[in-house]
Design an enzyme around this catalytic site. Structure first.
Site, PDB file in Angstrom:
ATOM      1  N   CYS A   1       0.843  -1.196   0.000  1.00 29.79           N
ATOM      2  CA  CYS A   1       0.000   0.000   0.000  1.00 29.79           C
ATOM      3  C   CYS A   1       0.879   1.247   0.000  1.00 29.79           C
ATOM      4  CB  CYS A   1      -0.901  -0.013   1.239  1.00 29.79           C
ATOM      5  SG  CYS A   1      -2.031   1.381   1.341  1.00 29.79           S
TER       6      CYS A   1
ATOM      7  N   HIS B   1      -9.126  -3.696  -2.516  1.00 26.04           N
ATOM      8  CA  HIS B   1      -8.187  -2.955  -1.671  1.00 26.04           C
ATOM      9  C   HIS B   1      -8.561  -1.469  -1.644  1.00 26.04           C
ATOM     10  CE1 HIS B   1      -3.870  -2.135  -0.260  1.00 26.04           C
ATOM     11  NE2 HIS B   1      -4.326  -0.935  -0.589  1.00 26.04           N
ATOM     12  N   GLU B   2      -8.868  -0.915  -2.815  1.00 26.47           N
ATOM     13  CA  GLU B   2      -9.177   0.523  -2.883  1.00 26.47           C
ATOM     14  C   GLU B   2     -10.522   0.849  -2.233  1.00 26.47           C
ATOM     15  OE1 GLU B   2      -6.792   2.408  -3.491  1.00 26.47           O
ATOM     16  OE2 GLU B   2      -5.514   0.855  -4.346  1.00 26.47           O
TER      17      GLU B   2
ATOM     18  N   HIS C   1     -10.164   1.217   1.322  1.00 24.86           N
ATOM     19  CA  HIS C   1      -9.673   2.548   1.704  1.00 24.86           C
ATOM     20  C   HIS C   1     -10.836   3.520   1.901  1.00 24.86           C
ATOM     21  CE1 HIS C   1      -5.315   2.596   1.690  1.00 24.86           C
ATOM     22  NE2 HIS C   1      -5.249   1.986   0.521  1.00 24.86           N
TER      23      HIS C   1
HETATM   24 ZN    ZN Z   1      -3.652   1.005  -0.194  1.00 22.42          ZN
END
Ligand code: ZN
Length: 159
Positions: free
Chosen positions: A97, A139-140, A143
């Protein structure tokens, strides 16, 4: 680099802004030229950092927008992305990341996802993604919910 693009300042763990559930983008906001430029700057920041994805909160803008890319393909801007279908099949894979430099670990993700999102004009799209792109998308989107991969990773290591 395109004239006028700007590299934005990444923020790093531990920073509270990385742990916030971000606000949806309103249609009316997309008429804001500054926001449209922000999206371009965000993409440039991802490319400069050699990332395969970047979410707005990673530069301290707490809105639901991110870029995802796969090798050799153009990056895609996802505004207000939502996973509408995720496969029962899950796979472990290594992640890192931009907000946690030098840290890697394995995360269990759905092998495929269907998402809905807006483009920069606010038009709705649906997209099917599998394997690496599906992983980047998950993953995004994490976030945007204030979730970092390290909170769900195994075999975490530092380089
Ligand atoms: Zn990330």
């Amino acid at each position: 680099m395109i004239f006028g693009t700007k590299i934005l300042q990444l923020i790093y763990e531990p920073d509270e802004q990385l742990h916030v559930s971000c606000a949806p983008v309103e249609k009316s906001q997309l008429e804001d030229k500054q926001l449209r430029q922000f999206f371009i700057h965000l993409r440039a920041t991802m490319k400069q950092a050699k990332g395969v994805g970047i979410a707005a909160p990673q530069v301290g803008n707490l809105i639901r927008a991110c870029w995802v890319s796969t090798h050799g393909k153009d990056a895609i801007l996802l505004i207000n992305p939502v996973i509408v279908v995720r496969s029962h099949d899950s796979v472990w894979g290594e992640e890192g990341c931009l907000s946690i430099p030098g840290v890697f670990g394995e995360v269990l993700r759905a092998k495929t996802v269907d998402i809905e999102y807006w483009d920069s004009h606010g038009d709705n799209h649906r997209m099917y993604a599998e394997d690496f792109l599906a992983r980047v998308i998950q993953h995004e989107i994490d976030h945007l919910d204030g979730v970092l991969f390290t909170s769900k990773a195994r075999n975490v290591y530092h380089v």
